[in-house]
Design a protein around this motif. Structure first.
Motif, PDB file in Angstrom:
ATOM      1  N   ASP A  53       0.955  -0.864   0.171  1.00  0.00           N
ATOM      2  CA  ASP A  53       0.090  -0.118  -0.457  1.00  0.00           C
ATOM      3  C   ASP A  53       1.333   1.181  -0.169  1.00  0.00           C
ATOM      4  O   ASP A  53       1.011   2.230  -1.147  1.00  0.00           O
ATOM      5  N   ARG A  54       2.291   0.984   1.182  1.00  0.00           N
ATOM      6  CA  ARG A  54       3.043   1.919   0.503  1.00  0.00           C
ATOM      7  C   ARG A  54       3.743   2.290  -0.728  1.00  0.00           C
ATOM      8  O   ARG A  54       3.307   3.806  -1.064  1.00  0.00           O
ATOM      9  N   ARG A  55       3.289   1.614  -1.095  1.00  0.00           N
ATOM     10  CA  ARG A  55       4.477   1.460  -1.908  1.00  0.00           C
ATOM     11  C   ARG A  55       3.746   2.389  -3.873  1.00  0.00           C
ATOM     12  O   ARG A  55       3.460   2.791  -4.481  1.00  0.00           O
ATOM     13  N   VAL A  56       2.556   2.168  -3.128  1.00  0.00           N
ATOM     14  CA  VAL A  56       0.997   3.272  -4.100  1.00  0.00           C
ATOM     15  C   VAL A  56       1.210   4.403  -3.593  1.00  0.00           C
ATOM     16  O   VAL A  56       0.800   5.574  -4.281  1.00  0.00           O
ATOM     17  N   ALA A  57       0.733   4.714  -2.218  1.00  0.00           N
ATOM     18  CA  ALA A  57       0.273   5.675  -2.284  1.00  0.00           C
ATOM     19  C   ALA A  57       2.159   7.230  -1.886  1.00  0.00           C
ATOM     20  O   ALA A  57       1.374   7.910  -2.069  1.00  0.00           O
ATOM     21  N   PHE A  58       2.744   6.413  -1.868  1.00  0.00           N
ATOM     22  CA  PHE A  58       4.190   7.415  -2.285  1.00  0.00           C
ATOM     23  C   PHE A  58       4.484   7.691  -2.907  1.00  0.00           C
ATOM     24  O   PHE A  58       4.411   8.903  -3.586  1.00  0.00           O
ATOM     25  N   ALA A  59       4.014   6.701  -4.597  1.00  0.00           N
ATOM     26  CA  ALA A  59       4.172   7.439  -5.041  1.00  0.00           C
ATOM     27  C   ALA A  59       3.176   8.485  -6.494  1.00  0.00           C
ATOM     28  O   ALA A  59       2.710   8.509  -6.896  1.00  0.00           O
ATOM     29  N   HIS A  60       2.070   8.536  -5.514  1.00  0.00           N
ATOM     30  CA  HIS A  60       1.122   9.032  -6.177  1.00  0.00           C
ATOM     31  C   HIS A  60      -0.122   9.207  -4.928  1.00  0.00           C
ATOM     32  O   HIS A  60      -1.444   9.637  -5.205  1.00  0.00           O
ATOM     33  N   ILE A  61       0.937  10.925  -4.131  1.00  0.00           N
ATOM     34  CA  ILE A  61       0.101  11.651  -3.207  1.00  0.00           C
ATOM     35  C   ILE A  61      -0.386  12.235  -3.509  1.00  0.00           C
ATOM     36  O   ILE A  61      -1.903  12.573  -2.725  1.00  0.00           O
ATOM     37  N   ASN A  62      -0.523  12.572  -4.570  1.00  0.00           N
ATOM     38  CA  ASN A  62      -1.667  13.869  -5.880  1.00  0.00           C
ATOM     39  C   ASN A  62      -3.504  12.489  -6.289  1.00  0.00           C
ATOM     40  O   ASN A  62      -3.880  13.232  -6.214  1.00  0.00           O
ATOM     41  N   ALA A  63      -3.245  11.489  -5.861  1.00  0.00           N
ATOM     42  CA  ALA A  63      -4.152  11.035  -6.113  1.00  0.00           C
ATOM     43  C   ALA A  63      -5.325  10.455  -5.296  1.00  0.00           C
ATOM     44  O   ALA A  63      -6.027  10.756  -5.296  1.00  0.00           O
ATOM     45  N   SER A 134       9.252   8.983 -12.919  1.00  0.00           N
ATOM     46  CA  SER A 134       8.904   8.724 -11.195  1.00  0.00           C
ATOM     47  C   SER A 134       8.569   9.761 -10.069  1.00  0.00           C
ATOM     48  O   SER A 134       9.963   9.789  -9.587  1.00  0.00           O
ATOM     49  N   VAL A 135       8.078  10.642  -9.365  1.00  0.00           N
ATOM     50  CA  VAL A 135       8.044  11.217  -8.029  1.00  0.00           C
ATOM     51  C   VAL A 135       7.459  10.889  -7.207  1.00  0.00           C
ATOM     52  O   VAL A 135       7.008   9.627  -7.133  1.00  0.00           O
ATOM     53  N   TRP A 136       7.723  10.961  -5.635  1.00  0.00           N
ATOM     54  CA  TRP A 136       7.860  10.252  -4.837  1.00  0.00           C
ATOM     55  C   TRP A 136       7.868  10.933  -3.759  1.00  0.00           C
ATOM     56  O   TRP A 136       8.562  11.678  -3.907  1.00  0.00           O
ATOM     57  N   VAL A 137       7.549  10.678  -2.717  1.00  0.00           N
ATOM     58  CA  VAL A 137       7.020  11.670  -1.680  1.00  0.00           C
ATOM     59  C   VAL A 137       8.630  11.544  -0.697  1.00  0.00           C
ATOM     60  O   VAL A 137       8.846  10.571  -0.411  1.00  0.00           O
ATOM     61  N   SER A 138       8.846  12.802  -0.441  1.00  0.00           N
ATOM     62  CA  SER A 138      10.232  13.158   0.082  1.00  0.00           C
ATOM     63  C   SER A 138      10.219  12.875   1.694  1.00  0.00           C
ATOM     64  O   SER A 138      11.100  12.832   2.289  1.00  0.00           O
ATOM     65  N   GLY A 287       4.602  22.483   5.588  1.00  0.00           N
ATOM     66  CA  GLY A 287       5.570  23.239   5.168  1.00  0.00           C
ATOM     67  C   GLY A 287       6.729  22.252   5.461  1.00  0.00           C
ATOM     68  O   GLY A 287       8.081  22.362   5.411  1.00  0.00           O
ATOM     69  N   GLY A 288       7.106  21.130   6.769  1.00  0.00           N
ATOM     70  CA  GLY A 288       7.690  19.960   7.294  1.00  0.00           C
ATOM     71  C   GLY A 288       7.558  18.584   6.467  1.00  0.00           C
ATOM     72  O   GLY A 288       7.978  17.808   7.157  1.00  0.00           O
ATOM     73  N   CYS A 289       6.742  19.252   5.231  1.00  0.00           N
ATOM     74  CA  CYS A 289       6.388  17.567   4.865  1.00  0.00           C
ATOM     75  C   CYS A 289       6.175  17.406   3.044  1.00  0.00           C
ATOM     76  O   CYS A 289       5.373  18.740   2.867  1.00  0.00           O
ATOM     77  N   CYS A 290       6.358  16.596   2.636  1.00  0.00           N
ATOM     78  CA  CYS A 290       5.446  15.618   1.482  1.00  0.00           C
ATOM     79  C   CYS A 290       6.190  16.943   0.047  1.00  0.00           C
ATOM     80  O   CYS A 290       4.876  16.821  -0.498  1.00  0.00           O
ATOM     81  N   ILE A 291       6.549  17.363  -0.083  1.00  0.00           N
ATOM     82  CA  ILE A 291       7.437  17.794  -1.902  1.00  0.00           C
ATOM     83  C   ILE A 291       7.491  16.269  -2.582  1.00  0.00           C
ATOM     84  O   ILE A 291       8.515  15.412  -1.917  1.00  0.00           O
ATOM     85  N   SER A 292       7.050  16.275  -3.521  1.00  0.00           N
ATOM     86  CA  SER A 292       7.197  14.626  -4.271  1.00  0.00           C
ATOM     87  C   SER A 292       7.422  15.341  -5.788  1.00  0.00           C
ATOM     88  O   SER A 292       7.274  16.010  -6.201  1.00  0.00           O
TER      89      SER A 292
END
Length: 399
Positions: A53-63, A134-138, A287-292
């Motif tokens: 599930d993380r493998r999908v979620a982290f690659a597709h935050i904008n979904a 591929s983008v991935w959440v940072s 501000g502390g999280c989550c640029i992909s």
């Protein structure tokens, strides 16, 4: 950290509007993930997601979360490729055992990795369902770049000095402990205000307020007591980075994403689409999280700061000496600067949970970027291997 991503059912985006990166999860897999979120079949705590599930979620935050777009440049910063297979034979040690970089590349949690010497990619690796696009959440890698944007706001005159108090820019925190501390204290996570960052504790501050933004954030932080003298004790605190995002937006009078687009994605030249997660629809960025971003654009971010935050026109977006100050030991903890982890010998890195890294070695002119899906948020055997492998690779360029 309960609900790193909150209001899930309110913020799920119509999938037809999402462009899926090449080699990422299929549309059906993403739709299935989102449906499980809507139905409550998935726990809202990202730390409890299964590996798949993380493998999908982290690659597709904008979904499944609201985001603001980071636009690819028409003139991306150029990287050449000259793969050096000898790097796979570089050895490192974990727990008294010797391994090679080639061994590390076979580890299942590793999604993507690039080693860049100067402007040349010397090693590039991707999992089967991952690619250069591929983008991935940072995750907390973002903290280091929120810090850099604060430097840009000082250079642009939006912020007078990092010695200014937080309440100078956020008057609603006046007469609170947080209002009286300096921006520099926040940059160094040394406000001295009480905060519990225990991800395993459902009653911790980070579980209750780790994703708060806007007045919800400042209302919560305004209730917390002063525990130590500002600037003297380091305490890792996600909310302080979110607070830094509030200061940034208030100072520049714009969204952090627009400022990032102007200063870095366009100003330096990123190759691929990215995004910055919002805490809720139409709310501010975390501000502390989550640029992909893609693995190559992670590397470009590292090159950008390694070169002094110099943009495509040859001008630094931060004041003279900013990066040296940002990567110098703080009084509270010698291993931390302005939201950069200091790794010794002049090396430093941006790091996020589950194994996201941008490792920078200025003396050897090396940047290493990494996407990961580690088995747990922090302190796993995989993390130990990733850290040791990155340091060994960087050091090999000096031998």
């Amino acid at each position: 950290m309960r609900s790193l991503f909150t209001a899930l059912t309110l913020s799920v985006i119509t999938l037809s509007a999402i462009v899926l990166p090449a080699s990422a999860a299929t549309k059906q897999e993403v739709e299935g993930f989102v449906d499980r979120l809507k139905s409550g079949d998935l726990d809202e705590n990202v730390l409890l997601y299964a590996t798949a599930d993380r493998r999908v979620a982290f690659a597709h935050i904008n979904a499944w979360m609201p985001t603001r777009p980071l636009f690819p440049s028409e003139n991306p910063y150029a990287l050449t490729t000259e793969i050096d297979r000898d790097l796979e034979r570089v050895s490192y040690q974990v727990g008294g055992e010797t391994f090679t970089v080639g061994d590390f590349l076979k580890r299942e949690p590793l999604m993507g990795m690039a080693v860049v010497k100067g402007d040349t990619i010397k090693l590039e690796h991707y999992a089967k369902d991952h690619s250069p696009e591929s983008v991935w959440v940072s995750f907390s890698v973002t903290k280091s770049f929120t810090s850099t944007l604060i430097g840009a706001a000082v250079k642009d005159g939006f912020i007078g000095s990092i010695d200014d108090t937080v309440e100078t820019y956020l008057p609603r925190l006046r007469d609170t402990a947080y209002g009286a501390v300096s921006i520099k204290n926040i940059l160094q996570m040394s406000s001295g205000v009480a905060w519990n960052e225990d991800y395993a504790d459902p009653d911790s501050d980070v579980a209750k307020a780790g994703t708060f933004q806007g007045t919800q954030l400042t209302d919560y932080l305004g209730t917390l007591p002063q525990k130590h003298k500002p600037g003297t004790v380091f305490n890792y605190n996600t909310a302080e980075s979110n607070l830094l995002g509030e200061v940034l937006r208030a100072a520049v009078g714009n969204s952090a994403t627009d400022y990032m687009n102007a200063k870095v994605w366009q100003g330096f030249g990123m190759e691929h689409w990215g995004n910055w997660m919002q805490s809720a629809p139409f709310a501010g960025e975390t501000g502390g999280c989550c640029i992909s971003a893609s693995i190559r654009d992670y590397a470009r971010l590292g090159i950008f700061v390694k070169n002094g935050a110099v943009n495509a026109t040859g001008k630094s977006i931060v004041p003279n000496g900013w990066m040296a100050e940002a990567t110098s030991p703080s009084k509270g903890y010698e291993g931390y600067g302005y939201k950069w982890w200091l790794e010794g010998g002049g090396t430093y890195m941006a790091a996020g949970i589950f194994g996201q890294f941008i490792f920078i070695d200025p003396s050897n002119d090396v940047v290493i970027s990494m996407h990961s899906n580690a088995p747990a948020a922090v302190e796993t055997n995989y993390h130990a291997h990733a850290n040791a492998a990155m340091k060994a690779i960087a050091a090999s360029f000096g031998s």
